[in-house]
Enzyme design. Structure first.
Site, PDB file in Angstrom:
ATOM      1  N   SER A 242       0.834  -1.220   0.000  1.00  0.00           N
ATOM      2  CA  SER A 242       0.000   0.000   0.000  1.00  0.00           C
ATOM      3  C   SER A 242       0.859   1.256   0.000  1.00  0.00           C
ATOM      4  O   SER A 242       0.557   2.228  -0.707  1.00  0.00           O
ATOM      5  CB  SER A 242      -0.973   0.016   1.179  1.00  0.00           C
ATOM      6  OG  SER A 242      -0.316  -0.236   2.400  1.00  0.00           O
ATOM      7  N   HIS A 272      -2.032  -8.894   1.736  1.00  0.00           N
ATOM      8  CA  HIS A 272      -1.757  -7.642   2.469  1.00  0.00           C
ATOM      9  C   HIS A 272      -2.934  -7.388   3.426  1.00  0.00           C
ATOM     10  O   HIS A 272      -3.267  -8.249   4.230  1.00  0.00           O
ATOM     11  CB  HIS A 272      -1.513  -6.532   1.444  1.00  0.00           C
ATOM     12  CG  HIS A 272      -0.946  -5.245   1.974  1.00  0.00           C
ATOM     13  ND1 HIS A 272      -0.392  -5.110   3.221  1.00  0.00           N
ATOM     14  CD2 HIS A 272      -0.856  -3.999   1.406  1.00  0.00           C
ATOM     15  CE1 HIS A 272       0.028  -3.853   3.409  1.00  0.00           C
ATOM     16  NE2 HIS A 272      -0.260  -3.161   2.324  1.00  0.00           N
ATOM     17  N   HIS A 319       5.357 -12.826   7.277  1.00  0.00           N
ATOM     18  CA  HIS A 319       5.579 -11.424   6.909  1.00  0.00           C
ATOM     19  C   HIS A 319       6.754 -11.318   5.948  1.00  0.00           C
ATOM     20  O   HIS A 319       7.691 -12.133   6.010  1.00  0.00           O
ATOM     21  CB  HIS A 319       5.858 -10.547   8.150  1.00  0.00           C
ATOM     22  CG  HIS A 319       5.617  -9.109   7.892  1.00  0.00           C
ATOM     23  ND1 HIS A 319       6.603  -8.264   7.432  1.00  0.00           N
ATOM     24  CD2 HIS A 319       4.486  -8.365   7.993  1.00  0.00           C
ATOM     25  CE1 HIS A 319       6.088  -7.064   7.276  1.00  0.00           C
ATOM     26  NE2 HIS A 319       4.814  -7.085   7.601  1.00  0.00           N
ATOM     27  N   ARG A 328       2.544  -5.016  16.744  1.00  0.00           N
ATOM     28  CA  ARG A 328       1.167  -4.526  16.570  1.00  0.00           C
ATOM     29  C   ARG A 328       0.171  -5.617  17.000  1.00  0.00           C
ATOM     30  O   ARG A 328      -0.913  -5.333  17.496  1.00  0.00           O
ATOM     31  CB  ARG A 328       0.932  -4.117  15.107  1.00  0.00           C
ATOM     32  CG  ARG A 328       1.881  -3.033  14.625  1.00  0.00           C
ATOM     33  CD  ARG A 328       1.741  -2.792  13.125  1.00  0.00           C
ATOM     34  NE  ARG A 328       2.047  -3.985  12.352  1.00  0.00           N
ATOM     35  CZ  ARG A 328       1.892  -4.090  11.037  1.00  0.00           C
ATOM     36  NH1 ARG A 328       1.429  -3.060  10.349  1.00  0.00           N
ATOM     37  NH2 ARG A 328       2.196  -5.213  10.410  1.00  0.00           N
ATOM     38  N   ASP A 374      -2.658  -8.592  11.342  1.00  0.00           N
ATOM     39  CA  ASP A 374      -4.001  -8.992  10.919  1.00  0.00           C
ATOM     40  C   ASP A 374      -4.538 -10.201  11.682  1.00  0.00           C
ATOM     41  O   ASP A 374      -5.727 -10.509  11.592  1.00  0.00           O
ATOM     42  CB  ASP A 374      -4.000  -9.300   9.411  1.00  0.00           C
ATOM     43  CG  ASP A 374      -3.663  -8.067   8.604  1.00  0.00           C
ATOM     44  OD1 ASP A 374      -4.176  -6.986   8.950  1.00  0.00           O
ATOM     45  OD2 ASP A 374      -2.872  -8.173   7.651  1.00  0.00           O
TER      46      ASP A 374
HETATM   47  N1  CMX Z   1       0.809 -19.879   5.638  1.00  0.00           N
HETATM   48  C1  CMX Z   1       1.257 -20.786   4.745  1.00  0.00           C
HETATM   49  N2  CMX Z   1       2.322 -20.594   3.956  1.00  0.00           N
HETATM   50  C2  CMX Z   1       2.985 -19.435   4.117  1.00  0.00           C
HETATM   51  C3  CMX Z   1       2.606 -18.470   5.053  1.00  0.00           C
HETATM   52  C4  CMX Z   1       1.454 -18.722   5.815  1.00  0.00           C
HETATM   53  N3  CMX Z   1       0.979 -17.832   6.699  1.00  0.00           N
HETATM   54  N4  CMX Z   1       3.458 -17.437   4.975  1.00  0.00           N
HETATM   55  C5  CMX Z   1       4.346 -17.745   4.008  1.00  0.00           C
HETATM   56  N5  CMX Z   1       4.043 -18.955   3.492  1.00  0.00           N
HETATM   57  C6  CMX Z   1       4.689 -19.601   2.360  1.00  0.00           C
HETATM   58  C7  CMX Z   1       4.580 -18.716   1.140  1.00  0.00           C
HETATM   59  O1  CMX Z   1       3.284 -18.853   0.533  1.00  0.00           O
HETATM   60  C8  CMX Z   1       5.715 -19.219   0.298  1.00  0.00           C
HETATM   61  O2  CMX Z   1       5.291 -20.430  -0.306  1.00  0.00           O
HETATM   62  P1  CMX Z   1       5.820 -20.846  -1.788  1.00  0.00           P
HETATM   63  O3  CMX Z   1       7.291 -21.056  -1.625  1.00  0.00           O
HETATM   64  O4  CMX Z   1       5.050 -22.077  -2.085  1.00  0.00           O
HETATM   65  O5  CMX Z   1       5.491 -19.706  -2.691  1.00  0.00           O
HETATM   66  C9  CMX Z   1       6.767 -19.543   1.343  1.00  0.00           C
HETATM   67  O6  CMX Z   1       6.074 -19.717   2.585  1.00  0.00           O
HETATM   68  C10 CMX Z   1       7.815 -18.463   1.512  1.00  0.00           C
HETATM   69  O7  CMX Z   1       7.158 -17.252   1.787  1.00  0.00           O
HETATM   70  P2  CMX Z   1       7.866 -16.139   2.706  1.00  0.00           P
HETATM   71  O8  CMX Z   1       9.125 -15.730   2.040  1.00  0.00           O
HETATM   72  O9  CMX Z   1       7.944 -16.599   4.114  1.00  0.00           O
HETATM   73  O10 CMX Z   1       6.788 -14.979   2.709  1.00  0.00           O
HETATM   74  P3  CMX Z   1       6.626 -13.785   1.679  1.00  0.00           P
HETATM   75  O11 CMX Z   1       7.558 -12.688   2.066  1.00  0.00           O
HETATM   76  O12 CMX Z   1       6.692 -14.262   0.273  1.00  0.00           O
HETATM   77  O13 CMX Z   1       5.104 -13.346   1.954  1.00  0.00           O
HETATM   78  C11 CMX Z   1       3.232 -12.943   3.301  1.00  0.00           C
HETATM   79  C12 CMX Z   1       4.726 -12.696   3.124  1.00  0.00           C
HETATM   80  C13 CMX Z   1       2.712 -12.021   4.416  1.00  0.00           C
HETATM   81  C14 CMX Z   1       2.505 -12.575   2.017  1.00  0.00           C
HETATM   82  C15 CMX Z   1       2.994 -14.435   3.671  1.00  0.00           C
HETATM   83  O14 CMX Z   1       3.601 -14.730   4.904  1.00  0.00           O
HETATM   84  C16 CMX Z   1       1.527 -14.804   3.732  1.00  0.00           C
HETATM   85  O15 CMX Z   1       0.946 -15.160   2.699  1.00  0.00           O
HETATM   86  N6  CMX Z   1       0.878 -14.727   4.935  1.00  0.00           N
HETATM   87  C17 CMX Z   1      -0.540 -14.948   5.048  1.00  0.00           C
HETATM   88  C18 CMX Z   1      -1.312 -13.732   4.583  1.00  0.00           C
HETATM   89  C19 CMX Z   1      -1.167 -12.584   5.558  1.00  0.00           C
HETATM   90  O16 CMX Z   1      -1.327 -12.740   6.763  1.00  0.00           O
HETATM   91  N7  CMX Z   1      -0.910 -11.380   5.034  1.00  0.00           N
HETATM   92  C20 CMX Z   1      -0.864 -10.152   5.853  1.00  0.00           C
HETATM   93  C21 CMX Z   1       0.539  -9.586   6.058  1.00  0.00           C
HETATM   94  C22 CMX Z   1       0.505  -8.305   6.854  1.00  0.00           C
HETATM   95  C23 CMX Z   1      -0.122  -7.194   6.051  1.00  0.00           C
HETATM   96  O17 CMX Z   1       0.456  -6.793   5.025  1.00  0.00           O
HETATM   97  O18 CMX Z   1      -1.215  -6.743   6.390  1.00  0.00           O
END
Ligand code: CMX
Length: 433
Positions: A242, A272, A319, A328, A374
């Site tokens: 964002s 996000h 994250h 937070r 979140d």
């Molecule tokens: N559950 C399951 N798998 C997860 C995970 C979770 N909560 N968090 C990361 N992973 C997975 C990723 O999908 C990725 O899988 P692939 O290798 O198959 O693509 C792998 O672990 C590596 O990811 P990462 O490097 O740890 O995480 P990223 O930096 O790529 O992504 C985020 C960060 C937040 C998008 C991810 O942790 C996620 O999808 N979390 C769940 C959604 C969420 O809570 N988002 C809110 C974040 C805060 C905000 O911005 O508001």
């Protein structure tokens, strides 16, 4: 010129001069290298942006102009009888880098409350959307519809000088931030409360409490929650979707309405800000499947694995930068412990806090197995009766606007240019990397 604008003018001049001399002295120095993995991997860790308002440490979490959340709770002015900081004060801090006095906060509050009126065509635009249009779609459309009032766009057309850009940005931002709670409340009441709108409270009520009032949530503890919520979600340095989207679009000299609407479209993604609605949806799905009540640990573990094995993420965990529990999250947990320790959804959220990190570690993919902001907000909102999950990201957006709008004023103050990184093709990588 207001006192705040005068202060900002002096600061922008001083920081601008410092940036000019830094560029002269260190302009050719490297602050990082980019690997092929980073170019394909969402640019994680690439240092290529300057954002003044906040900085995120992977192990400590966010600092707003150098201040932790606990600092804010101690030192930002509060509303009468309140124990939470006033979000308007955080905006002052983000904008100026200085802790505001109560009078500074009152002045912002009064300025914002002065502008709380939606232009006549904005409700008409919103009402033309299907009632089931996602609240974030309505929020983004509503912000965009208000662009007709942009002072920056008008003054640009009239030929203002570059050095005046920040001034026009500031004027737009103060109007926009004053209107956002009204827009958010309009969307909530239109979508979920039969269009029975509640006018703003009498002048003098602070920004967060007035938002609660217009939503129809007058419980004093909910007003406290809104103040805390609007502070916690305001800023998370410059690289999140964002903030980065707002900054990127603003770099084309798009005005604050165009830029914020773009940022909000990014916030509306499930990876996000939309994760806050997904967390509550996930908890409710567990309860529905198991016939209600608080599940056992074993039942939760089964459900968590079912989610992971079906290829979905556990919302609210993980994250892009953080490698520890999000402070937070902890601030919201403290609020829950104090105000709703027996709440069923809070107990489930707390059980997940115990269970998810070890499961994600065993799953072996997520680099950060800990909860983010979140993972907690939904159970607090439901407790006070705000159970329409699809609305949650709009509240996140009202708060995030403070951080990204303060940054946008600085972007124009420092005359940051059009953002235009170089992209390469896979053929180029094969031959040159
Ligand atoms: N559950 C399951 N798998 C997860 C995970 C979770 N909560 N968090 C990361 N992973 C997975 C990723 O999908 C990725 O899988 P692939 O290798 O198959 O693509 C792998 O672990 C590596 O990811 P990462 O490097 O740890 O995480 P990223 O930096 O790529 O992504 C985020 C960060 C937040 C998008 C991810 O942790 C996620 O999808 N979390 C769940 C959604 C969420 O809570 N988002 C809110 C974040 C805060 C905000 O911005 O508001």
């Amino acid at each position: 010129m207001t006192a705040l604008k005068e202060k900002l003018a002096a600061k922008i001049t001083a920081v601008g001069a410092e940036v000019t001399s830094l560029l002269a002295e260190k302009g050719e120095n490297k602050i990082g290298d980019v690997t092929v993995a980073q170019a394909y991997g969402g640019m994680r860790g690439v240092k290529a942006l300057v954002t003044e308002t906040s900085a995120l440490d992977p192990m400590e979490g966010i600092r707003f102009r150098g201040h932790t959340i606990t600092d804010l709770q101690r030192h930002l002015p509060r509303a009468e009888g309140s124990r939470q900081p006033r979000p308007e004060g955080l905006f002052y801090l983000l904008l100026t880098g200085e802790m505001p006095t109560p009078e500074d906060v009152d002045a912002i509050s009064a300025a914002w409350r002065e502008t709380e009126r939606l232009p006549d065509h904005v409700p008409a635009v919103l009402d033309s959307l299907p009632i089931d249009a996602h609240p974030m779609t309505q929020f983004s459309a509503g912000i965009l519809a208000m662009q007709t009032d942009s002072i920056f766009a008008r003054r640009y057309r009239e030929g203002m000088r570059k050095t005046e850009y920040w001034d026009a940005m500031y004027d737009d931002v103060m109007v926009l931030l004053g209107r956002l709670p009204l827009l958010a409340a309009y969307i909530y009441r239109r979508t979920f409360k039969n269009g029975e709108h509640i006018p703003p409270a009498e002048k003098g009520l602070d920004w967060g409490a007035n938002l609660a009032h217009m939503l129809g949530m007058d419980h004093p503890d909910f007003k406290e929650l809104m103040r805390l919520y609007l502070v916690l979600h305001a800023d998370h340095e410059g690289g999140n979707v964002s903030a980065h989207a707002t900054h990127l679009v603003g770099s084309a000299l798009s005005d604050p309405y165009l830029s914020l609407s773009a940022g909000m479209n990014g916030l509306a993604g499930p990876l996000h800000g939309l994760a806050n609605q997904e967390v509550m949806r996930w908890i409710v799905a567990v309860k529905e499947k198991l016939g209600g009540g608080v599940p056992t640990q074993d039942q939760l573990i089964d459900f968590l694995w079912e989610t992971l094995n079906s290829g979905r993420v556990i919302p609210g965990y993980g994250h892009g930068v953080l490698r520890t529990t999000d402070p937070r999250y902890m601030a919201q947990r403290r609020f829950a412990q104090e105000h709703l320790p027996e709440d069923e959804n809070f107990r489930i959220a707390d059980m997940l806090f115990d269970l998810v990190p070890s499961i994600l570690k065993e799953h072996g993919k997520a680099k950060n197995p800990w909860p983010n902001v979140d993972a907690h907000s939904g159970c607090l909102l439901v407790h006070y009766g705000l159970a329409e999950y699809d609305f949650y990201t709009v509240l996140f957006g009202v708060s995030r606007a403070m951080g990204v709008m303060a940054s946008l004023v600085w972007d124009r103050g420092l005359l940051l240019p059009l953002e235009r990184p170089k992209s390469v093709t896979t053929d180029w990588v094969r031959e040159n990397a």
